[in-house]
Write a protein that holds these residues in place. Sequence first.
Motif, PDB file in Angstrom:
ATOM      1  N   TYR A 130      30.549   5.629 -11.585  1.00 50.82           N
ATOM      2  CA  TYR A 130      29.164   6.140 -11.589  1.00 50.82           C
ATOM      3  C   TYR A 130      29.012   7.207 -10.502  1.00 50.82           C
ATOM      4  N   GLN A 131      28.501   8.374 -10.865  1.00 50.44           N
ATOM      5  CA  GLN A 131      28.261   9.431  -9.886  1.00 50.44           C
ATOM      6  C   GLN A 131      26.761   9.598  -9.636  1.00 50.44           C
ATOM      7  N   ALA A 132      26.387   9.588  -8.335  1.00 53.17           N
ATOM      8  CA  ALA A 132      24.975   9.755  -7.949  1.00 53.17           C
ATOM      9  C   ALA A 132      24.598  11.235  -7.998  1.00 53.17           C
ATOM     10  N   SER A 133      24.249  11.686  -9.183  1.00 56.80           N
ATOM     11  CA  SER A 133      23.759  13.066  -9.324  1.00 56.80           C
ATOM     12  C   SER A 133      22.265  13.102  -8.974  1.00 56.80           C
ATOM     13  N   THR A 134      21.731  14.308  -8.893  1.00 59.31           N
ATOM     14  CA  THR A 134      20.384  14.434  -8.321  1.00 59.31           C
ATOM     15  C   THR A 134      19.539  15.517  -8.986  1.00 59.31           C
ATOM     16  N   SER A 135      18.232  15.303  -8.987  1.00 59.08           N
ATOM     17  CA  SER A 135      17.305  16.303  -9.503  1.00 59.08           C
ATOM     18  C   SER A 135      17.349  17.594  -8.680  1.00 59.08           C
ATOM     19  N   GLU A 136      17.876  17.502  -7.459  1.00 56.39           N
ATOM     20  CA  GLU A 136      17.992  18.709  -6.636  1.00 56.39           C
ATOM     21  C   GLU A 136      18.897  19.754  -7.328  1.00 56.39           C
ATOM     22  N   MET A 137      19.720  19.327  -8.272  1.00 53.08           N
ATOM     23  CA  MET A 137      20.592  20.263  -9.006  1.00 53.08           C
ATOM     24  C   MET A 137      19.774  21.221  -9.873  1.00 53.08           C
ATOM     25  N   TYR A 138      18.548  20.828 -10.267  1.00 53.64           N
ATOM     26  CA  TYR A 138      17.723  21.714 -11.104  1.00 53.64           C
ATOM     27  C   TYR A 138      17.189  22.897 -10.301  1.00 53.64           C
ATOM     28  N   GLY A 139      17.013  22.710  -9.009  1.00 53.19           N
ATOM     29  CA  GLY A 139      16.577  23.795  -8.131  1.00 53.19           C
ATOM     30  C   GLY A 139      15.331  24.489  -8.615  1.00 53.19           C
ATOM     31  N   THR A 140      15.486  25.739  -9.071  1.00 52.45           N
ATOM     32  CA  THR A 140      14.321  26.552  -9.424  1.00 52.45           C
ATOM     33  C   THR A 140      13.896  26.404 -10.889  1.00 52.45           C
ATOM     34  N   THR A 141      14.569  25.575 -11.662  1.00 46.51           N
ATOM     35  CA  THR A 141      14.158  25.361 -13.062  1.00 46.51           C
ATOM     36  C   THR A 141      12.815  24.621 -13.096  1.00 46.51           C
ATOM     37  N   PRO A 142      11.822  25.171 -13.798  1.00 46.11           N
ATOM     38  CA  PRO A 142      10.498  24.512 -13.793  1.00 46.11           C
ATOM     39  C   PRO A 142      10.487  23.188 -14.560  1.00 46.11           C
ATOM     40  N   PRO A 143       9.521  22.307 -14.241  1.00 50.73           N
ATOM     41  CA  PRO A 143       9.435  21.007 -14.922  1.00 50.73           C
ATOM     42  C   PRO A 143       8.841  21.146 -16.314  1.00 50.73           C
ATOM     43  N   PRO A 144       8.982  20.130 -17.188  1.00 48.77           N
ATOM     44  CA  PRO A 144       9.733  18.904 -16.939  1.00 48.77           C
ATOM     45  C   PRO A 144      11.240  19.147 -17.099  1.00 48.77           C
ATOM     46  N   GLN A 145      12.040  18.446 -16.270  1.00 48.26           N
ATOM     47  CA  GLN A 145      13.488  18.606 -16.350  1.00 48.26           C
ATOM     48  C   GLN A 145      14.096  17.401 -17.078  1.00 48.26           C
ATOM     49  N   ASP A 146      15.031  17.693 -18.000  1.00 51.37           N
ATOM     50  CA  ASP A 146      15.746  16.598 -18.666  1.00 51.37           C
ATOM     51  C   ASP A 146      17.244  16.900 -18.652  1.00 51.37           C
ATOM     52  N   GLU A 147      18.016  16.124 -19.401  1.00 50.88           N
ATOM     53  CA  GLU A 147      19.481  16.243 -19.358  1.00 50.88           C
ATOM     54  C   GLU A 147      19.952  17.623 -19.809  1.00 50.88           C
ATOM     55  N   ASN A 148      19.112  18.345 -20.580  1.00 51.75           N
ATOM     56  CA  ASN A 148      19.559  19.642 -21.098  1.00 51.75           C
ATOM     57  C   ASN A 148      18.972  20.832 -20.343  1.00 51.75           C
ATOM     58  N   ALA A 154      19.185  25.108  -5.379  1.00 50.82           N
ATOM     59  CA  ALA A 154      18.590  25.996  -4.385  1.00 50.82           C
ATOM     60  C   ALA A 154      18.945  25.566  -2.962  1.00 50.82           C
ATOM     61  N   SER A 155      20.050  24.826  -2.823  1.00 54.61           N
ATOM     62  CA  SER A 155      20.493  24.409  -1.479  1.00 54.61           C
ATOM     63  C   SER A 155      21.992  24.128  -1.528  1.00 54.61           C
ATOM     64  N   PRO A 156      22.661  24.159  -0.368  1.00 50.54           N
ATOM     65  CA  PRO A 156      24.088  23.783  -0.343  1.00 50.54           C
ATOM     66  C   PRO A 156      24.280  22.366  -0.873  1.00 50.54           C
ATOM     67  N   TYR A 157      23.331  21.478  -0.602  1.00 58.57           N
ATOM     68  CA  TYR A 157      23.409  20.106  -1.127  1.00 58.57           C
ATOM     69  C   TYR A 157      23.372  20.115  -2.651  1.00 58.57           C
ATOM     70  N   GLY A 158      22.401  20.842  -3.220  1.00 60.02           N
ATOM     71  CA  GLY A 158      22.267  20.905  -4.680  1.00 60.02           C
ATOM     72  C   GLY A 158      23.529  21.477  -5.321  1.00 60.02           C
TER      73      GLY A 158
END
Length: 343
Positions: A130-148, A154-158
Amino acid sequence: MKKKIALITGITGQDGSILAKFLLKKNYEVHGIKRRSSSFNTQRIDDIYNDLHEPNPKLFLHYGDLTDFSSIINVIKKVKPTEIYNLAAQSHVQVSFETPEYTANADAIGTLRILEAIRILNLKKSIKFYQASTSEMYGTTPPPQDENSPMKPASPYGAAKLYAHWITKNYRTSYKMFASTGILFNHEGPSRGETFVSRKITMGIANILKKKQKYLYLGNLDAFRDWGDARDYVKAMWKILQYKKPDDFVIATGKSYSVRKFVEISFSLVGIKISWKGKGLKEIGYDKKTNRTYIRIDSKYFRPQEVDHLRGSFKKAKKTLDWKPQIKFEEMIKDMLDKDLKN
Ligand code: NAP
Ligand code: G4F
């Protein structure tokens, strides 16, 4: 029935400690990787860690670090887990701007190290990852965010987490590993790290009421987050690994609030109504009745780039895993406040 053995990286963190308790209740043998530190770093699991000399210990800790491949491969070889939950990370977004290389090493390459260890040890048929992925990966993509939704970190962490996310998917496809990801939106609780905004606010209120702190200094009040409760979210992690095939799932509440609203609700729970006046760095949050100022702005808490709005759609998790959030936003804040007021 085959014995279930879980290995949790990041067991000393918020999620790792809650997940360990959840899995122990399900009768798992639980192993965790902890880092060597000059002072105790196991406070969150002290209540479940028994002396190994006692009969039937169920929780075992091993020294290791995601930046050290030899420790990772040795622990996996020794423990032979049936499930690995990779929760270890330098998880603070703002800190990632100050330590980008370390964040990439631990969060991105650290994940690759685990996947490589599983592959090299030829354990890919017996381990679910199991990998702990994060909503921070969406960065500047506007909501709502889903798997697609597009991922524009928008950060070194993301960016580091996006590498980890994709390398997990790549090992799933290339080597047919049971390697899944949970794209978790922000989740909090009484054991949340003290420098994340939710806990900073509830601890700040407790300190102010006890006269240990005069003001609560914050950064951007107008970012929106989809905040859930960590207890609900660790259940989702487990469900993701029990699903019949490896896949990716968004775990969220579908509702978002601004940091400003978080502040207002938290103060209202202790009977203080916050009003705002002023602009930018001069803005303050105060109580009109008493004219007492509680919140001030400090530029050091602004990030070089901000993620403005996260709000997730958990439709897939609901339909496929029968998962939905149970604990309400205000209830979660109240739990956090109660603990901080007691301490
Ligand atoms: P956390 O409280 O910051 O815990 C992070 C854990 O990782 C701690 O146990 C920490 O050890 C450990 N760690 C850090 N660097 C390490 C390294 N190089 N090697 C080994 N262990 C290391 O984070 P969390 O809130 O529980 O989050 C768990 C995971 O989910 C993280 O990967 C985070 O990025 C991700 N995530 C969190 C959220 C959220 O809202 N909480 C949302 C999405 C994804 P120490 O105790 O020694 O520091
Ligand atoms: O609580 P935060 O630091 O969480 P952030 O950046 O959303 O990251 C958390 O959630 C991610 C999931 O999306 C996780 F992957 C990650 O590991 C972590 O758990 O900040 C939330 C918001 C931001 O917009 C920030 O700019 O609060 C704003 N904020 C305003 N004043 C502040 C402060 N954040 C912090 N930490 N401290 C402040 O004083």
